[in-house]
Scaffold this motif. Sequence first.
Motif, PDB file in Angstrom:
ATOM      1  N   SER A   5       7.530  -3.574  -7.297  1.00  0.00           N
ATOM      2  CA  SER A   5       6.296  -2.785  -7.261  1.00  0.00           C
ATOM      3  C   SER A   5       5.099  -3.623  -7.688  1.00  0.00           C
ATOM      4  O   SER A   5       4.027  -3.566  -7.092  1.00  0.00           O
ATOM      5  CB  SER A   5       6.431  -1.563  -8.173  1.00  0.00           C
ATOM      6  OG  SER A   5       5.231  -0.842  -8.228  1.00  0.00           O
ATOM      7  N   THR A   6       5.299  -4.433  -8.739  1.00  0.00           N
ATOM      8  CA  THR A   6       4.222  -5.300  -9.219  1.00  0.00           C
ATOM      9  C   THR A   6       3.854  -6.331  -8.170  1.00  0.00           C
ATOM     10  O   THR A   6       2.681  -6.644  -7.934  1.00  0.00           O
ATOM     11  CB  THR A   6       4.646  -6.004 -10.516  1.00  0.00           C
ATOM     12  OG1 THR A   6       4.979  -5.030 -11.495  1.00  0.00           O
ATOM     13  CG2 THR A   6       3.519  -6.887 -11.038  1.00  0.00           C
ATOM     14  N   SER A   7       4.902  -6.875  -7.498  1.00  0.00           N
ATOM     15  CA  SER A   7       4.669  -7.872  -6.455  1.00  0.00           C
ATOM     16  C   SER A   7       3.881  -7.278  -5.296  1.00  0.00           C
ATOM     17  O   SER A   7       2.949  -7.891  -4.772  1.00  0.00           O
ATOM     18  CB  SER A   7       6.012  -8.420  -5.964  1.00  0.00           C
ATOM     19  OG  SER A   7       5.812  -9.328  -4.900  1.00  0.00           O
ATOM     20  N   ASN A   8       4.254  -6.047  -4.878  1.00  0.00           N
ATOM     21  CA  ASN A   8       3.540  -5.374  -3.776  1.00  0.00           C
ATOM     22  C   ASN A   8       2.094  -5.070  -4.162  1.00  0.00           C
ATOM     23  O   ASN A   8       1.180  -5.214  -3.359  1.00  0.00           O
ATOM     24  CB  ASN A   8       4.249  -4.073  -3.407  1.00  0.00           C
ATOM     25  CG  ASN A   8       5.556  -4.326  -2.679  1.00  0.00           C
ATOM     26  OD1 ASN A   8       5.730  -5.396  -2.091  1.00  0.00           O
ATOM     27  ND2 ASN A   8       6.465  -3.354  -2.714  1.00  0.00           N
ATOM     28  N   SER A   9       1.924  -4.668  -5.420  1.00  0.00           N
ATOM     29  CA  SER A   9       0.577  -4.357  -5.895  1.00  0.00           C
ATOM     30  C   SER A   9      -0.302  -5.606  -5.891  1.00  0.00           C
ATOM     31  O   SER A   9      -1.463  -5.570  -5.488  1.00  0.00           O
ATOM     32  CB  SER A   9       0.647  -3.765  -7.304  1.00  0.00           C
ATOM     33  OG  SER A   9      -0.640  -3.528  -7.818  1.00  0.00           O
ATOM     34  N   ALA A  10       0.278  -6.722  -6.336  1.00  0.00           N
ATOM     35  CA  ALA A  10      -0.472  -7.978  -6.360  1.00  0.00           C
ATOM     36  C   ALA A  10      -0.808  -8.426  -4.945  1.00  0.00           C
ATOM     37  O   ALA A  10      -1.914  -8.917  -4.672  1.00  0.00           O
ATOM     38  CB  ALA A  10       0.333  -9.054  -7.082  1.00  0.00           C
ATOM     39  N   TYR A  11       0.159  -8.231  -4.014  1.00  0.00           N
ATOM     40  CA  TYR A  11      -0.069  -8.617  -2.615  1.00  0.00           C
ATOM     41  C   TYR A  11      -1.186  -7.771  -2.009  1.00  0.00           C
ATOM     42  O   TYR A  11      -2.094  -8.295  -1.340  1.00  0.00           O
ATOM     43  CB  TYR A  11       1.223  -8.445  -1.818  1.00  0.00           C
ATOM     44  CG  TYR A  11       1.036  -8.674  -0.332  1.00  0.00           C
ATOM     45  CD1 TYR A  11       0.929  -9.965   0.190  1.00  0.00           C
ATOM     46  CD2 TYR A  11       0.946  -7.594   0.541  1.00  0.00           C
ATOM     47  CE1 TYR A  11       0.742 -10.174   1.546  1.00  0.00           C
ATOM     48  CE2 TYR A  11       0.757  -7.789   1.899  1.00  0.00           C
ATOM     49  CZ  TYR A  11       0.656  -9.082   2.394  1.00  0.00           C
ATOM     50  OH  TYR A  11       0.464  -9.277   3.743  1.00  0.00           O
ATOM     51  N   ASN A  12      -1.125  -6.445  -2.245  1.00  0.00           N
ATOM     52  CA  ASN A  12      -2.155  -5.556  -1.712  1.00  0.00           C
ATOM     53  C   ASN A  12      -3.526  -5.876  -2.276  1.00  0.00           C
ATOM     54  O   ASN A  12      -4.536  -5.829  -1.572  1.00  0.00           O
ATOM     55  CB  ASN A  12      -1.797  -4.098  -2.011  1.00  0.00           C
ATOM     56  CG  ASN A  12      -0.581  -3.626  -1.235  1.00  0.00           C
ATOM     57  OD1 ASN A  12      -0.278  -4.169  -0.171  1.00  0.00           O
ATOM     58  ND2 ASN A  12       0.115  -2.619  -1.761  1.00  0.00           N
ATOM     59  N   SER A  13      -3.555  -6.206  -3.572  1.00  0.00           N
ATOM     60  CA  SER A  13      -4.815  -6.571  -4.209  1.00  0.00           C
ATOM     61  C   SER A  13      -5.385  -7.848  -3.605  1.00  0.00           C
ATOM     62  O   SER A  13      -6.600  -7.946  -3.350  1.00  0.00           O
ATOM     63  CB  SER A  13      -4.598  -6.749  -5.711  1.00  0.00           C
ATOM     64  OG  SER A  13      -5.795  -7.155  -6.353  1.00  0.00           O
ATOM     65  N   ALA A  14      -4.510  -8.829  -3.335  1.00  0.00           N
ATOM     66  CA  ALA A  14      -4.960 -10.088  -2.748  1.00  0.00           C
ATOM     67  C   ALA A  14      -5.491  -9.867  -1.332  1.00  0.00           C
ATOM     68  O   ALA A  14      -6.505 -10.454  -0.939  1.00  0.00           O
ATOM     69  CB  ALA A  14      -3.814 -11.099  -2.733  1.00  0.00           C
ATOM     70  N   VAL A  15      -4.809  -9.009  -0.568  1.00  0.00           N
ATOM     71  CA  VAL A  15      -5.256  -8.708   0.799  1.00  0.00           C
ATOM     72  C   VAL A  15      -6.616  -8.014   0.767  1.00  0.00           C
ATOM     73  O   VAL A  15      -7.513  -8.329   1.558  1.00  0.00           O
ATOM     74  CB  VAL A  15      -4.211  -7.827   1.523  1.00  0.00           C
ATOM     75  CG1 VAL A  15      -4.773  -7.307   2.858  1.00  0.00           C
ATOM     76  CG2 VAL A  15      -2.938  -8.618   1.771  1.00  0.00           C
ATOM     77  N   PHE A  16      -6.761  -7.065  -0.160  1.00  0.00           N
ATOM     78  CA  PHE A  16      -8.023  -6.336  -0.271  1.00  0.00           C
ATOM     79  C   PHE A  16      -9.159  -7.269  -0.683  1.00  0.00           C
ATOM     80  O   PHE A  16     -10.267  -7.197  -0.145  1.00  0.00           O
ATOM     81  CB  PHE A  16      -7.881  -5.196  -1.280  1.00  0.00           C
ATOM     82  CG  PHE A  16      -9.113  -4.364  -1.433  1.00  0.00           C
ATOM     83  CD1 PHE A  16      -9.566  -3.559  -0.390  1.00  0.00           C
ATOM     84  CD2 PHE A  16      -9.845  -4.394  -2.618  1.00  0.00           C
ATOM     85  CE1 PHE A  16     -10.716  -2.794  -0.534  1.00  0.00           C
ATOM     86  CE2 PHE A  16     -10.986  -3.631  -2.766  1.00  0.00           C
ATOM     87  CZ  PHE A  16     -11.429  -2.831  -1.724  1.00  0.00           C
TER      88      PHE A  16
END
Length: 338
Positions: A5-16
């Motif tokens: 979940s943390t990894s997905n959140s970090a990925y989404n944040s980076a994409v945004f």
Amino acid sequence: MDGKSTSNSAYNSAVFNEFLRRNKAVVCALSASYISTFAGYPLDSLKSRLQTTKTPISVPRLAAIVYREEGVAGFFRGLWIPLMTISFVRAASFTIYTRTKEHFRDHHWLARDSIVDVSVIGGVSGAMSGALISFGSAPFELVKVRRQLEYTIAASKGLQLTKAPGTLEAVREIFQANGIAGLYTGFRLHFIRDTLGTALYFLEYDGMRHLLGRQRNGEQGVTPSWLPIPASLVPFVCGSFSGVTSWALIYPLDVVKTKVQQRALAGERYRGVFETLRRLIRGPDPERPKPLLSGIARIYRGLGVSALRSITTHGLLWTFFDLVSNYIDELPRTDEDG
């Protein structure tokens, strides 16, 4: 699960974050425009009314009349049009302006670190932006003028409104009367005003930012000793100054445009630009012309409230534009971004 979940959140944040960086000009312009448009709209509404009144009237008295006859809603009639459209037009305008400046930079045209080169690039970029955007903004501004002057237009037709028509109804009436061409009533004046006005605006803004310490890479340096203001106030000062002065120079053209559009919307006989200007300055009777100075004063009627609107709108616009821009620049980057 928590790690994933943390990894997905970090990925989404980076994409945004990357999305914000790629579309920085649009994001900055939209967010800043919403705030500045809402803050300055009541003054814009009073400006349109002052331009079309036949007898001089003070701003406080006019505001009192609007409040008495139309309530608070009278100051914000037609607000959603600029809020939902001019904001996007402004975003497109800033994008064209930014891309044109980048084109100059990439080709090393006018590359000297001088106020002349910086101002000329800003002026050319602004002219390009104003000319292109006018094709999309003209119908929306016409409808805005129609909404702001509903009661004046109705009075010209000998009607008395009990309730002003909504925006969609106003668009339908314009379309039914003259088709698509009706939405471009006064377009020639709108095109000239926007091209000249936007060129002057960005020329003055970029020139003044250069004088107040902005470097060619966009970073704000130390302000000069003759105006030692905090760096955070520089965008507001430059935005207000360029907004007021460029608007004052093209104000007579805007008055003529509004008057031409008002007469067309009221179904009155068309008058050309120069005839409209002459009648505004010297009056309707050529045998008994009004004094020149009083005529010029009429042309600039509403400039005070318009200047106050420009200070508010453009000062806030550039302040929030820079705040959002700095926020995006400081967003964390991934290792791949460098």
